[in-house]
Design a protein around this motif. Structure first.
Motif, PDB file in Angstrom:
ATOM      1  N   LEU A   1       1.368  -7.579  -5.895  1.00  0.00           N
ATOM      2  CA  LEU A   1      -0.096  -7.486  -6.009  1.00  0.00           C
ATOM      3  C   LEU A   1      -0.717  -8.876  -5.963  1.00  0.00           C
ATOM      4  CD1 LEU A   1      -0.586  -4.673  -8.658  1.00  0.00           C
ATOM      5  CD2 LEU A   1      -1.414  -4.637  -6.304  1.00  0.00           C
ATOM      6  N   ARG A   2      -0.050  -9.839  -6.614  1.00  0.00           N
ATOM      7  CA  ARG A   2      -0.575 -11.216  -6.591  1.00  0.00           C
ATOM      8  C   ARG A   2      -0.611 -11.742  -5.171  1.00  0.00           C
ATOM      9  NH1 ARG A   2       1.753 -12.479 -11.738  1.00  0.00           N
ATOM     10  NH2 ARG A   2       0.040 -12.112 -13.202  1.00  0.00           N
ATOM     11  N   GLN A   3       0.507 -11.468  -4.425  1.00  0.00           N
ATOM     12  CA  GLN A   3       0.556 -11.935  -3.028  1.00  0.00           C
ATOM     13  C   GLN A   3      -0.538 -11.274  -2.201  1.00  0.00           C
ATOM     14  OE1 GLN A   3       4.920 -11.141  -2.717  1.00  0.00           O
ATOM     15  NE2 GLN A   3       4.837 -12.918  -1.377  1.00  0.00           N
ATOM     16  N   LYS A   4      -0.708  -9.960  -2.452  1.00  0.00           N
ATOM     17  CA  LYS A   4      -1.738  -9.256  -1.693  1.00  0.00           C
ATOM     18  C   LYS A   4      -3.121  -9.807  -2.044  1.00  0.00           C
ATOM     19  CE  LYS A   4      -4.060  -4.998  -0.732  1.00  0.00           C
ATOM     20  NZ  LYS A   4      -4.322  -3.606  -1.023  1.00  0.00           N
ATOM     21  N   GLU A   5      -3.298 -10.129  -3.311  1.00  0.00           N
ATOM     22  CA  GLU A   5      -4.593 -10.658  -3.745  1.00  0.00           C
ATOM     23  C   GLU A   5      -4.896 -11.983  -3.021  1.00  0.00           C
ATOM     24  OE1 GLU A   5      -5.008 -11.809  -7.838  1.00  0.00           O
ATOM     25  OE2 GLU A   5      -6.926 -10.755  -7.976  1.00  0.00           O
ATOM     26  N   ALA A   6      -3.838 -12.800  -2.899  1.00  0.00           N
ATOM     27  CA  ALA A   6      -4.032 -14.084  -2.202  1.00  0.00           C
ATOM     28  C   ALA A   6      -4.375 -13.838  -0.737  1.00  0.00           C
ATOM     29  CB  ALA A   6      -2.776 -14.939  -2.322  1.00  0.00           C
ATOM     30  N   ALA A   7      -3.664 -12.884  -0.113  1.00  0.00           N
ATOM     31  CA  ALA A   7      -3.929 -12.588   1.299  1.00  0.00           C
ATOM     32  C   ALA A   7      -5.337 -12.038   1.471  1.00  0.00           C
ATOM     33  CB  ALA A   7      -2.897 -11.596   1.832  1.00  0.00           C
ATOM     34  N   LEU A   8      -5.736 -11.164   0.523  1.00  0.00           N
ATOM     35  CA  LEU A   8      -7.094 -10.605   0.553  1.00  0.00           C
ATOM     36  C   LEU A   8      -8.131 -11.701   0.395  1.00  0.00           C
ATOM     37  CD1 LEU A   8      -7.347  -7.351  -1.585  1.00  0.00           C
ATOM     38  CD2 LEU A   8      -8.153  -7.671   0.744  1.00  0.00           C
TER      39      LEU A   8
ATOM     40  N   ALA B   1     -10.032  -3.296  -6.035  1.00  0.00           N
ATOM     41  CA  ALA B   1      -9.004  -2.430  -6.611  1.00  0.00           C
ATOM     42  C   ALA B   1      -7.698  -3.175  -6.843  1.00  0.00           C
ATOM     43  CB  ALA B   1      -8.769  -1.235  -5.691  1.00  0.00           C
ATOM     44  N   THR B   2      -7.435  -4.186  -6.025  1.00  0.00           N
ATOM     45  CA  THR B   2      -6.203  -4.955  -6.218  1.00  0.00           C
ATOM     46  C   THR B   2      -6.274  -5.751  -7.518  1.00  0.00           C
ATOM     47  OG1 THR B   2      -6.009  -5.097  -3.839  1.00  0.00           O
ATOM     48  CG2 THR B   2      -4.650  -6.595  -5.111  1.00  0.00           C
ATOM     49  N   ALA B   3      -7.417  -6.403  -7.756  1.00  0.00           N
ATOM     50  CA  ALA B   3      -7.605  -7.146  -8.999  1.00  0.00           C
ATOM     51  C   ALA B   3      -7.544  -6.183 -10.190  1.00  0.00           C
ATOM     52  CB  ALA B   3      -8.930  -7.884  -8.969  1.00  0.00           C
ATOM     53  N   ALA B   4      -8.164  -4.998 -10.018  1.00  0.00           N
ATOM     54  CA  ALA B   4      -8.153  -3.999 -11.098  1.00  0.00           C
ATOM     55  C   ALA B   4      -6.726  -3.558 -11.395  1.00  0.00           C
ATOM     56  CB  ALA B   4      -9.011  -2.799 -10.690  1.00  0.00           C
ATOM     57  N   ALA B   5      -5.933  -3.354 -10.341  1.00  0.00           N
ATOM     58  CA  ALA B   5      -4.551  -2.934 -10.537  1.00  0.00           C
ATOM     59  C   ALA B   5      -3.767  -4.007 -11.283  1.00  0.00           C
ATOM     60  CB  ALA B   5      -3.907  -2.638  -9.189  1.00  0.00           C
ATOM     61  N   LEU B   6      -4.031  -5.272 -10.931  1.00  0.00           N
ATOM     62  CA  LEU B   6      -3.344  -6.370 -11.617  1.00  0.00           C
ATOM     63  C   LEU B   6      -3.678  -6.369 -13.101  1.00  0.00           C
ATOM     64  CD1 LEU B   6      -3.459  -9.445  -9.234  1.00  0.00           C
ATOM     65  CD2 LEU B   6      -1.473  -8.574 -10.464  1.00  0.00           C
TER      66      LEU B   6
ATOM     67  N   THR C   1       1.089   4.003 -11.718  1.00  0.00           N
ATOM     68  CA  THR C   1       1.016   4.210 -10.276  1.00  0.00           C
ATOM     69  C   THR C   1      -0.428   4.333  -9.799  1.00  0.00           C
ATOM     70  OG1 THR C   1       3.071   5.416 -10.488  1.00  0.00           O
ATOM     71  CG2 THR C   1       1.959   5.564  -8.375  1.00  0.00           C
ATOM     72  N   ALA C   2      -1.251   4.988 -10.616  1.00  0.00           N
ATOM     73  CA  ALA C   2      -2.620   5.271 -10.178  1.00  0.00           C
ATOM     74  C   ALA C   2      -3.370   4.015  -9.712  1.00  0.00           C
ATOM     75  CB  ALA C   2      -3.376   5.988 -11.282  1.00  0.00           C
ATOM     76  N   PRO C   3      -3.421   2.923 -10.514  1.00  0.00           N
ATOM     77  CA  PRO C   3      -4.162   1.745 -10.032  1.00  0.00           C
ATOM     78  C   PRO C   3      -3.534   1.134  -8.771  1.00  0.00           C
ATOM     79  CG  PRO C   3      -3.027   1.252 -12.100  1.00  0.00           C
ATOM     80  CD  PRO C   3      -2.925   2.734 -11.886  1.00  0.00           C
ATOM     81  N   VAL C   4      -2.192   1.239  -8.644  1.00  0.00           N
ATOM     82  CA  VAL C   4      -1.553   0.683  -7.453  1.00  0.00           C
ATOM     83  C   VAL C   4      -1.969   1.492  -6.225  1.00  0.00           C
ATOM     84  CG1 VAL C   4       0.642   0.144  -6.329  1.00  0.00           C
ATOM     85  CG2 VAL C   4       0.398  -0.170  -8.790  1.00  0.00           C
ATOM     86  N   LEU C   5      -1.998   2.818  -6.394  1.00  0.00           N
ATOM     87  CA  LEU C   5      -2.426   3.672  -5.280  1.00  0.00           C
ATOM     88  C   LEU C   5      -3.861   3.359  -4.877  1.00  0.00           C
ATOM     89  CD1 LEU C   5      -0.882   7.181  -6.004  1.00  0.00           C
ATOM     90  CD2 LEU C   5      -0.328   5.584  -4.164  1.00  0.00           C
ATOM     91  N   ALA C   6      -4.694   3.113  -5.881  1.00  0.00           N
ATOM     92  CA  ALA C   6      -6.087   2.763  -5.588  1.00  0.00           C
ATOM     93  C   ALA C   6      -6.137   1.464  -4.784  1.00  0.00           C
ATOM     94  CB  ALA C   6      -6.870   2.634  -6.890  1.00  0.00           C
ATOM     95  N   ALA C   7      -5.263   0.521  -5.164  1.00  0.00           N
ATOM     96  CA  ALA C   7      -5.227  -0.757  -4.440  1.00  0.00           C
ATOM     97  C   ALA C   7      -4.774  -0.541  -2.992  1.00  0.00           C
ATOM     98  CB  ALA C   7      -4.289  -1.742  -5.137  1.00  0.00           C
ATOM     99  N   LEU C   8      -3.847   0.402  -2.811  1.00  0.00           N
ATOM    100  CA  LEU C   8      -3.369   0.683  -1.450  1.00  0.00           C
ATOM    101  C   LEU C   8      -4.472   1.298  -0.594  1.00  0.00           C
ATOM    102  CD1 LEU C   8       0.245   2.125  -1.898  1.00  0.00           C
ATOM    103  CD2 LEU C   8      -0.473  -0.183  -1.282  1.00  0.00           C
ATOM    104  N   ASP C   9      -5.329   2.095  -1.246  1.00  0.00           N
ATOM    105  CA  ASP C   9      -6.392   2.777  -0.499  1.00  0.00           C
ATOM    106  C   ASP C   9      -7.560   1.874  -0.158  1.00  0.00           C
ATOM    107  OD1 ASP C   9      -5.214   5.151  -0.197  1.00  0.00           O
ATOM    108  OD2 ASP C   9      -6.004   6.048  -2.042  1.00  0.00           O
ATOM    109  N   GLU C  10      -7.529   0.663  -0.711  1.00  0.00           N
ATOM    110  CA  GLU C  10      -8.697  -0.198  -0.559  1.00  0.00           C
ATOM    111  C   GLU C  10      -8.869  -0.666   0.890  1.00  0.00           C
ATOM    112  OE1 GLU C  10      -8.427  -3.723  -2.842  1.00  0.00           O
ATOM    113  OE2 GLU C  10     -10.597  -3.892  -3.035  1.00  0.00           O
TER     114      GLU C  10
END
Lengths: 292, 812
Positions: free
Chosen positions: A243-250, A217-222, A189-198
């Motif tokens: 996360l992949r979808q979010k990475e593409a959107a980012l 943080a999204t790439a790190a979470a992946l 959960t921790a890396p996902v939360l970090a990705a959410l806070d980005e």
């Protein structure tokens, strides 16, 4: 209904200039300002060769003063573009025409300014002025190049989305991630939360201009989730997908921000340098007349 | 109630209240019946604090109740005071369900079973109707509401919206605003949202994907309980949490109720009004209709009519309407001196289209019209001048210039300028006064209303327009007599967008004239349809097959919802035969079109990609609804650097608000259609503007004059989402003071925060409609185009943009 009944005789109808096709500032009026500016440069180069200034070509000769006056006036006029752009008066003018003239006449300053020096450069305020002018022109040249090449890239990248929609898309993935990450183990959960806070805008000027975000943080979470062996495989698979979808959107948003930054960054050089140039130019003129 | 009252007034809105107050002042026995427990329900239901306008300003108020523009609360408060001060007898919660009897003894039965006997009835029930209610158990619970006054009233609640129309979707989107933290569900009985506007549906779907709204299709409410709602879904029943139910299930229009009393309407369509005498009496003697139901949606009209109708009932036939002085000014500047009544009669006798118009309707039309004296030879309007008003000849005659130096007279009693009614494009010919003449100029809206209300007027106008349209298209000495064979067999056909009228390869020799809307011509070349031409209203097609006798050589389909006039091939041939000049001119036009088709075909073989791009661009432009545009902003994204100077210039050229959104909108091959007004041929926004402030200006621009009441109809009617409801921000410090001292928000639209912080104390911002006016009145022309630094922005009409010149340049 006042205008409905206005008689022909009282009409103040102004024939408006209409364009049926798109015509960029570089091509404006069939390269009118390119031609004018080219002619000006040719005239200067030719007259410089023909006029015999004694003892040698110099900024302080009558010929040098002529070029200097033209150049100084031109510099002040070119600076006025920033005012023209923002001043919405109601008479007819076209900012495109102004831009076109600004670009080509600005380029002609290379010849006007350099030939004004009589090719005498040194370590003084006069050469400083010339150098600043060349830097302003150089930054402007960069601007012309990105204006000519990047808009199409910007358009392709955004695929009809607005910047707000890009941000909204990222927020939507965040919401879904938030829900999907509930069943994950604490360490997943921790890396996902970090990705959410980005913050999508974070990363500084360097990341903005290069488009590289090494601490994303999204790439790190992946990466973290790919290497995880916790017992929540199914939920993790879903989160990884999101996360992949979010990475593409980012990535799209970052490309968008990068292109916009590249289209804007030069103005932050061009404009301050222009003001520095005007200061140096004033010093140059004052000193010339002081040491007459 | 056994004793008969002199007058029973049904509905306590501005019209009914004003009528009751007058009755009370005159000492007539009366009763004001109101179905709710408060006066004026329509205005009561307005959003809290809504600013109510008092238009038209030129009309004087004549009522025993006061009215001036102000907030909803202030106005309702004043009316409550005035009702009490005038000693009005009000019966609340008296919903009328049936009216029987006749003048002198009407029996009015209410929902609670009471019967009121009245000598006269004044119907002032407005047009809102009663909202349809939920039909499941628990439908009487108080947490079911039928409208959302202010989404901000709902925070952190479970809200279920029932209904799939625009009202339901808009409410759902309103309360689903993220900051409000509501959990919103919308229920739709069917699979899709077919009744709603595309923009609303896409916004809803987006909200659904983002998780902001839970969209439940094929689902309806089953049982309502406090805090809970049981749903009937395709997969069985489901119980969800629900604190508030917003039911938007449409409403029953009051027409059926009105007709049940025996009152006749002017026609079957929705715009029809009850037939009324000059004293507002319906076809049932003793029953009068006033206010919105009579076709007057503005509060001031309603209140004046309330006063007048009671005076009429009381036998005051000498009363002149409150608009008498306005009419008198219309007739003031004419060479002849007549009273208002004499003028109205004069016009009704002399002008064909006014023959069937009632005196009451005549008054109204004249208020939206102008009567002017034109000395012989004076130009009324010139060819290619924009304008949409209709002229009628009261005295004298007019001359139409059909070709340079060639004129055709139009006799007294007839009309001209009628093309503007059908197609919102420019004037087709120059018209002069043939002798000293008096012409009536009727605004387009008033003329359309006339056609809707008076069938006789509609017939005359349609016949004349068809004749004229054909005369203009087929020039060369054609006369009205020559047209008889064509017109007698002519037929007006409505074509929905995308539907073909003529299909390539089919047989057929009918000729079509585009009456409104526009068409695209396509031909199959190399296995795919290639765009050949865009035909705006006023063009014709199908003539090639008549002349050549061959099959159709291209497909013509509607770019937008359009109307075409079908002329039979035989009639068309007869017409051509009558005038050799017309035949020659038509043949020349055919040859030109054939040459252009040939050119595109030849390019197709050598420059396939250029032709394909041209064709695809044309289809994209049509798909974006630009087929109905007369002037649209197009951005070339090969040039647009995204500086938004167009938006800033727009805001700074107007009162600080931008009327365009550059980034939003669709793009094809780097051609971007931003969210910005395209000045439609038939503006959707004009369709329902209560104060009638949206007009077409001299340059073809569709603009709003002052007097917007902020109702938002135009914003909802615009399919392209280009109208905003905004309040004007306070003035900004000047440009130099921003540049040098950093004061103010700088160029462009100020941020909402800045606006809020700098709004002068005590000034309540009033939201009115804001739309592009093509920089009307600004000598330099559209600011968005002038202020584009790179030349990315242009404003064009589709026919200008899709010219063949474009293809030629692209191919070269």
């Amino acid at each position: 209904m006042a205008t409905l009944f206005r008689r022909r005789a009282q009409r103040t109808h102004v024939e408006r200039v209409r364009h049926r096709r798109h015509e960029g500032f570089l091509r404006y009026a069939n390269f009118r300002w390119a031609k004018i500016s080219g002619m000006l440069c040719l005239l200067i180069v030719a007259s410089y060769a023909l006029v015999d200034v004694t003892p040698r070509p110099n900024g302080g000769s009558w010929y040098g003063y002529t070029l200097g006056t033209i150049g100084a006036a031109l510099i002040l006029w070119l600076t006025a573009l920033g005012y023209r752009k923002r001043r919405m008066t109601s008479d007819y003018w076209s900012l495109k025409a102004w831009t076109s003239a600004h670009v080509y006449l600005g380029l002609s300053l290379i010849v006007i300014g350099t030939w004004h020096t009589g090719f005498q450069l040194g370590w003084n305020v006069h050469t400083l002025t010339w150098a600043l002018m060349m830097l302003v022109i150089l930054s402007g040249l960069y601007g012309v190049i990105v204006y000519a090449t990047l808009p199409a890239v910007l358009s392709n990248n955004r695929e009809q989305m607005t910047q707000m929609q890009m941000l909204e898309a990222i927020r939507a993935f965040d919401r879904q991630l938030h829900a999907a990450a509930q069943p994950l183990t604490a360490e997943d959960t921790a890396p996902v939360l970090a990705a959410l806070d980005e913050d999508p805008f974070a990363g500084g000027i360097r990341a903005r201009l290069t488009g590289r975000y090494p601490r994303c943080a999204t790439a790190a979470a992946l990466r973290a989730l790919a290497g995880s062996h916790a017992a929540d495989a199914e939920a993790r698979g879903k989160v990884v997908g999101l996360l992949r979808q979010k990475e593409a959107a980012l990535a799209r948003l970052r490309r968008h921000l990068r292109l916009r930054a590249l289209l804007e960054i030069w103005v932050y050089v061009h404009v301050p340098l222009s003001f520095a140039l005007i200061v140096a130019l004033s010093a140059h003129i004052v000193s010339v007349f002081f040491y007459w | 109630m056994s004793e008969a009252v002199r007058v029973a007034i049904i509905g306590s809105g501005p019209a009914g209240l004003s009528a009751a107050a007058r009755a009370a002042q005159l000492g007539l026995s009366h009763v004001l019946l109101e179905k709710t427990d408060h006066l004026s329900d329509t205005i009561f239901k307005y959003q809290k604090g809504k600013h109510v306008m008092a238009t038209p300003a030129r009309l004087d108020l004549r009522s025993d109740c006061r009215f001036d523009e102000g907030s909803r609360e202030a106005i309702l408060g004043i009316w409550d005071e005035d009702a009490a001060a005038n000693k009005v007898t009000v019966a609340y919660r008296a919903e009328v369900v049936e009216v029987t009897g006749e003048k002198g003894a009407f029996h009015i039965r209410t929902a609670s079973g009471d019967t009121i006997v009245a000598e006269h009835i004044v119907l002032a029930i407005g047009t809102q109707g009663n909202p349809n209610r939920l039909r499941c158990p628990g439908n009487d619970l108080p947490h079911i509401i039928y409208q959302v006054d202010d989404p901000e009233d709902f925070r952190d609640r479970h809200i279920t919206v029932v209904g799939s129309g625009d009202a339901g979707i808009e409410n759902a989107l309103g309360v689903a605003e993220e900051a409000l933290e509501n959990r919103v569900t919308i229920l739709n009985r069917s699979k899709d949202f077919a009744r709603a506007k595309a923009k609303n549906v896409s916004d809803l779907m987006e909200a659904g994907e983002n998780g902001a709204i839970d969209i439940r299709t094929e689902t309806q409410p089953k049982i309502v309980e406090p805090g809970w709602l049981t749903l009937e879904t395709p997969t069985g029943d489901e119980r969800i949490e629900c604190d508030v139910i917003v039911a938007r299930l449409g409403s029953v229009a009051p027409r059926a109720f009105v007709e049940s009393m025996g009152i006749e309407f002017t026609g079957p369509d929705r715009e029809a009004f009850p037939k009324l005498s000059p004293t507002f009496e319906t076809t049932v003697p003793g029953i009068y209709v006033i206010g919105a139901l009579a076709g007057y949606p503005l509060i001031k009209h309603c209140m004046n009519q309330g006063y007048d109708v009671v005076e009429f009932i009381n036998g005051n036939n000498a009363l002149t309407p409150a608009d008498e002085k306005n009419l008198a000014t219309i007739f003031a500047n004419l060479p002849q001196q007549k009273t208002v009544g004499e003028w109205l009669d004069h016009l009704r006798v002399r002008v064909r289209i006014f023959a069937d118009v009632s005196p009451l309707q005549m008054r109204e039309f004249m208020l939206d019209s102008k009567l002017a004296y034109y000395p012989a030879g004076e130009v009324v309007f010139e060819k290619d001048e924009p304008g949409s008003s209709l002229f009628a000849i009261a005295d004298g005659h007019a001359l139409v210039e059909v070709a340079p130096g060639v004129t055709v007279p139009i006799e007294q009693g007839s009309i001209f300028g009628e093309v503007g009614l059908i197609s919102g494009r420019k004037r087709g010919a120059t018209i002069r006064a043939g002798e000293d003449s008096i012409f009536v100029e009727v605004s387009r809206t008033a003329a359309l209303k006339l056609m809707g209300a008076v069938p006789g007027a509609k017939r005359v106008i349609e016949r004349i327009s068809l004749e004229r349209q054909l005369l203009q298209i087929f020039k060369g000495g054609l006369r009205v007599e020559d047209l008889a064979p064509v017109i007698d067999g002519a037929e007006v056909i409505r074509v929905s967008a995308g539907k073909p009228v003529v299909v390539e390869g089919d047989a057929g020799d009918d000729v079509y004239v585009v009456r409104s809307g526009s068409m695209v011509v396509e031909k199959h070349i190399g296995g795919r349809p290639i765009f050949l031409r865009y035909l705006p209203a006023g063009s014709y097609f199908g003539e090639m097959a008549v002349l050549s006798g061959e099959k159709r050589n291209a497909t013509v389909k509607a770019a937008v919802g359009s109307e075409v006039i079908k002329l039979t091939g035989a009639g068309f041939k007869a017409m051509l035969a009558a005038r050799s000049q017309v035949r020659a001119a038509t043949e020349a036009a055919v040859a030109e079109r054939a040459a252009m088709n040939g050119f595109i075909e030849s390019r197709k073989t050598s420059y396939t990609s250029a032709v394909d791009l041209y064709s695809d661009t044309a289809s994209f432009i049509m798909k974006e609804g630009l087929g109905e545009a007369t002037d649209a902003l197009l951005i070339d994204e090969n040039l647009c650097v995204g500086c938004d100077n167009c938006e800033k210039a727009c805001a700074d050229s107007h009162e600080g608000l931008s009327r365009l959104d550059r980034e939003a909108g669709r793009t094809f091959a780097h051609l971007h259609v931003p969210t910005s007004c395209r000045h439609c041929e038939h503006p959707h926004c004009m369709a329902d503007c209560p104060p009638n402030v949206i007009h077409r200006g001299p340059d073809g621009e569709v603009y709003m004059e002052d007097g917007c009441i902020g109702c938002g109809n135009c914003m909802r009617n615009c399919p392209y989402g280009v109208i905003r409801m905004e309040s004007t921000p306070p003035p900004k410090p000047g440009l130099l003071s921003w540049l040098l001292l950093g004061r103010g928000p700088g160029p462009g639209e100020p941020s909402p925060q800045w606006t809020k912080a700098n709004m002068p104390e005590g000034k309540k911002p009033k939201k009115i409609a804001v739309k592009c006016d093509m920089c009307k009145g600004i000598a330099g022309g559209p600011a968005c185009v002038r202020a584009c630094p790179t030349g990315a922005a242009i404003r064009v009409s589709p026919e200008e943009f899709l010219s063949v010149a474009r293809l030629e340049e692209d191919a070269d």
